[in-house]
Design a protein around this motif. Structure first.
Motif, PDB file in Angstrom:
ATOM      1  N   ASN A 283      77.320 -26.007   9.127  1.00 16.45           N
ATOM      2  CA  ASN A 283      75.992 -25.556   9.532  1.00 16.45           C
ATOM      3  C   ASN A 283      75.711 -24.102   9.173  1.00 16.45           C
ATOM      4  O   ASN A 283      74.614 -23.613   9.440  1.00 16.45           O
ATOM      5  N   ASP A 284      76.670 -23.421   8.590  1.00 11.46           N
ATOM      6  CA  ASP A 284      76.496 -21.993   8.330  1.00 11.46           C
ATOM      7  C   ASP A 284      77.250 -21.624   7.062  1.00 11.46           C
ATOM      8  O   ASP A 284      78.471 -21.539   7.062  1.00 11.46           O
ATOM      9  N   GLY A 285      76.544 -21.406   5.975  1.00  5.73           N
ATOM     10  CA  GLY A 285      77.179 -21.026   4.719  1.00  5.73           C
ATOM     11  C   GLY A 285      77.392 -22.211   3.804  1.00  5.73           C
ATOM     12  O   GLY A 285      77.704 -23.320   4.241  1.00  5.73           O
ATOM     13  N   ILE A 286      77.219 -21.984   2.510  1.00  8.44           N
ATOM     14  CA  ILE A 286      77.349 -23.054   1.521  1.00  8.44           C
ATOM     15  C   ILE A 286      78.800 -23.514   1.390  1.00  8.44           C
ATOM     16  O   ILE A 286      79.718 -22.696   1.305  1.00  8.44           O
ATOM     17  N   MET A 287      78.992 -24.827   1.381  1.00 13.91           N
ATOM     18  CA  MET A 287      80.294 -25.416   1.117  1.00 13.91           C
ATOM     19  C   MET A 287      80.109 -26.590   0.171  1.00 13.91           C
ATOM     20  O   MET A 287      79.175 -27.371   0.332  1.00 13.91           O
ATOM     21  N   ALA A 288      80.984 -26.719  -0.813  1.00 14.83           N
ATOM     22  CA  ALA A 288      80.863 -27.804  -1.778  1.00 14.83           C
ATOM     23  C   ALA A 288      82.198 -28.030  -2.469  1.00 14.83           C
ATOM     24  O   ALA A 288      83.028 -27.116  -2.556  1.00 14.83           O
ATOM     25  N   SER A 289      82.395 -29.253  -2.955  1.00 14.36           N
ATOM     26  CA  SER A 289      83.586 -29.536  -3.758  1.00 14.36           C
ATOM     27  C   SER A 289      83.291 -30.700  -4.697  1.00 14.36           C
ATOM     28  O   SER A 289      82.453 -31.560  -4.409  1.00 14.36           O
ATOM     29  N   ILE A 290      83.981 -30.695  -5.836  1.00 17.33           N
ATOM     30  CA  ILE A 290      83.862 -31.773  -6.808  1.00 17.33           C
ATOM     31  C   ILE A 290      85.089 -31.753  -7.708  1.00 17.33           C
ATOM     32  O   ILE A 290      85.698 -30.692  -7.911  1.00 17.33           O
TER      33      ILE A 290
ATOM     34  N   ARG B 177      90.164 -29.614  -9.263  1.00 12.38           N
ATOM     35  CA  ARG B 177      89.060 -29.633  -8.300  1.00 12.38           C
ATOM     36  C   ARG B 177      88.473 -28.243  -8.176  1.00 12.38           C
ATOM     37  O   ARG B 177      89.179 -27.233  -8.226  1.00 12.38           O
ATOM     38  N   TRP B 178      87.130 -28.220  -8.009  1.00 16.02           N
ATOM     39  CA  TRP B 178      86.416 -26.996  -7.682  1.00 16.02           C
ATOM     40  C   TRP B 178      86.016 -27.048  -6.210  1.00 16.02           C
ATOM     41  O   TRP B 178      85.536 -28.075  -5.729  1.00 16.02           O
ATOM     42  N   ARG B 179      86.204 -25.941  -5.512  1.00 18.93           N
ATOM     43  CA  ARG B 179      85.797 -25.866  -4.107  1.00 18.93           C
ATOM     44  C   ARG B 179      85.053 -24.562  -3.863  1.00 18.93           C
ATOM     45  O   ARG B 179      85.560 -23.477  -4.185  1.00 18.93           O
ATOM     46  N   LEU B 180      83.858 -24.667  -3.320  1.00 18.48           N
ATOM     47  CA  LEU B 180      83.031 -23.502  -3.027  1.00 18.48           C
ATOM     48  C   LEU B 180      82.883 -23.357  -1.522  1.00 18.48           C
ATOM     49  O   LEU B 180      82.463 -24.293  -0.839  1.00 18.48           O
ATOM     50  N   ARG B 181      83.243 -22.210  -1.002  1.00 25.77           N
ATOM     51  CA  ARG B 181      83.065 -21.892   0.411  1.00 25.77           C
ATOM     52  C   ARG B 181      82.371 -20.546   0.509  1.00 25.77           C
ATOM     53  O   ARG B 181      82.955 -19.526   0.157  1.00 25.77           O
ATOM     54  N   ARG B 182      81.118 -20.601   0.960  1.00 23.09           N
ATOM     55  CA  ARG B 182      80.280 -19.410   1.014  1.00 23.09           C
ATOM     56  C   ARG B 182      80.196 -18.808  -0.387  1.00 23.09           C
ATOM     57  O   ARG B 182      79.689 -19.431  -1.292  1.00 23.09           O
ATOM     58  N   ARG B 183      80.723 -17.612  -0.605  1.00 20.35           N
ATOM     59  CA  ARG B 183      80.619 -16.968  -1.912  1.00 20.35           C
ATOM     60  C   ARG B 183      81.939 -16.976  -2.685  1.00 20.35           C
ATOM     61  O   ARG B 183      82.092 -16.236  -3.663  1.00 20.35           O
ATOM     62  N   THR B 184      82.890 -17.781  -2.240  1.00 21.95           N
ATOM     63  CA  THR B 184      84.180 -17.844  -2.921  1.00 21.95           C
ATOM     64  C   THR B 184      84.364 -19.204  -3.576  1.00 21.95           C
ATOM     65  O   THR B 184      84.311 -20.239  -2.915  1.00 21.95           O
TER      66      THR B 184
END
Length: 260
Positions: free
Chosen positions: A203-210, A216-223
């Motif tokens: 609910n707070d900050g971008i999170m994504a993975s593929i 694998r790429w994993r995005l957590r907030r700005r990292t």
């Protein structure tokens, strides 16, 4: 919310968007092909959820499979576990698989996760849209089963109350535990998704993975983190994060979101 099955013509369109020239067969080989394509083309992310929370939309987006696939086709956006597993389940059923939605618990607490299990010739196979294991996990009584995608290892182990799924990576700080619980239906998934408005790690900050073919790429907030068998690397430099996300999750414009 009433969830309608995907029309056969729409199933064919989605199969094409996943890279197939024809429908995969409803057997283990076909399940492996569909799930691998899903892990490498459909992200696990919370972008549409963040927008819905920001504007206090009356319904959380992506929980209806038709809405999910329309948004994915247009923007490249995925959803969290509730929307992605709901959509994968609908697709698999449309392809003729014996698929079931199951409640689950990350970190072995309350129900806070949904997953998908497919029965093929008396063997159950877990295909989870958040863990992105890249290959189905066999759930065989009394046996432990593992799959390894470029250092991202997922293991299914029997437990007195069902199954425990553990995911690890070369990064020692990355470890996910998931307990698979009872079956659930679309209405229960919708209810759980709505409840996540008030309490969720997404609910707070971008999170994504593929996934891709070598990791694998994993995005957590700005990292942005890259996971491969050789190790894990990360970057928080905005230009590189934006460029990598723009190419990995295109056509969704992560770069614009990150640099606002």
């Amino acid at each position: 919310m009433t969830i309608k099955p995907l029309a056969p013509a729409r199933v064919d369109e989605i199969v094409g968007l996943l890279g197939f020239d024809a429908r995969p067969n409803a057997n283990l080989e076909g399940l492996d092909e569909v799930y691998r394509a899903w892990c490498r083309r459909v992200p696990f992310d919370n972008l549409r959820k963040l927008v819905a929370l920001h504007y206090d939309l009356p319904e959380m987006p992506g929980i209806d499979p038709a809405d999910f696939f329309a948004a994915w086709q247009l923007t490249g956006a995925g959803a969290t576990c509730w929307g992605t597993n709901n959509a994968l389940h609908a697709l698999l059923v449309g392809l003729g698989f014996d698929a079931r939605l199951h409640a689950a618990s990350m970190s072995d607490g309350d129900v806070n996760h949904a997953t998908t299990i497919v029965a093929i010739e008396d063997v159950s196979w877990l295909v989870d849209t958040a863990m992105h294991t890249d290959a189905p996990l066999a759930l065989v009584a009394g046996e432990t089963f593992s799959v390894d995608h470029a250092g991202h290892v997922a293991t299914a182990a029997p437990d007195p109350d069902g199954w425990i799924i553990e995911c690890t990576a070369p990064d020692p700080d990355f470890r996910v535990l998931c307990r698979v619980l009872d079956p659930m239906d679309h209405a229960m998934v919708d209810e759980a998704n709505e409840k996540s408005r008030t309490s969720s790690p997404f609910n707070d900050g971008i999170m994504a993975s593929i996934n891709d073919g070598s990791g694998r790429w994993r995005l957590r907030r700005r990292t942005l983190t890259r996971i491969e068998s050789s190790g894990t690397t990360g970057s928080s430099e905005e230009r590189r994060v934006g460029e990598e996300c723009g190419s990995r999750w295109s056509p969704y414009h992560y770069r614009k979101t990150l640099t606002r």
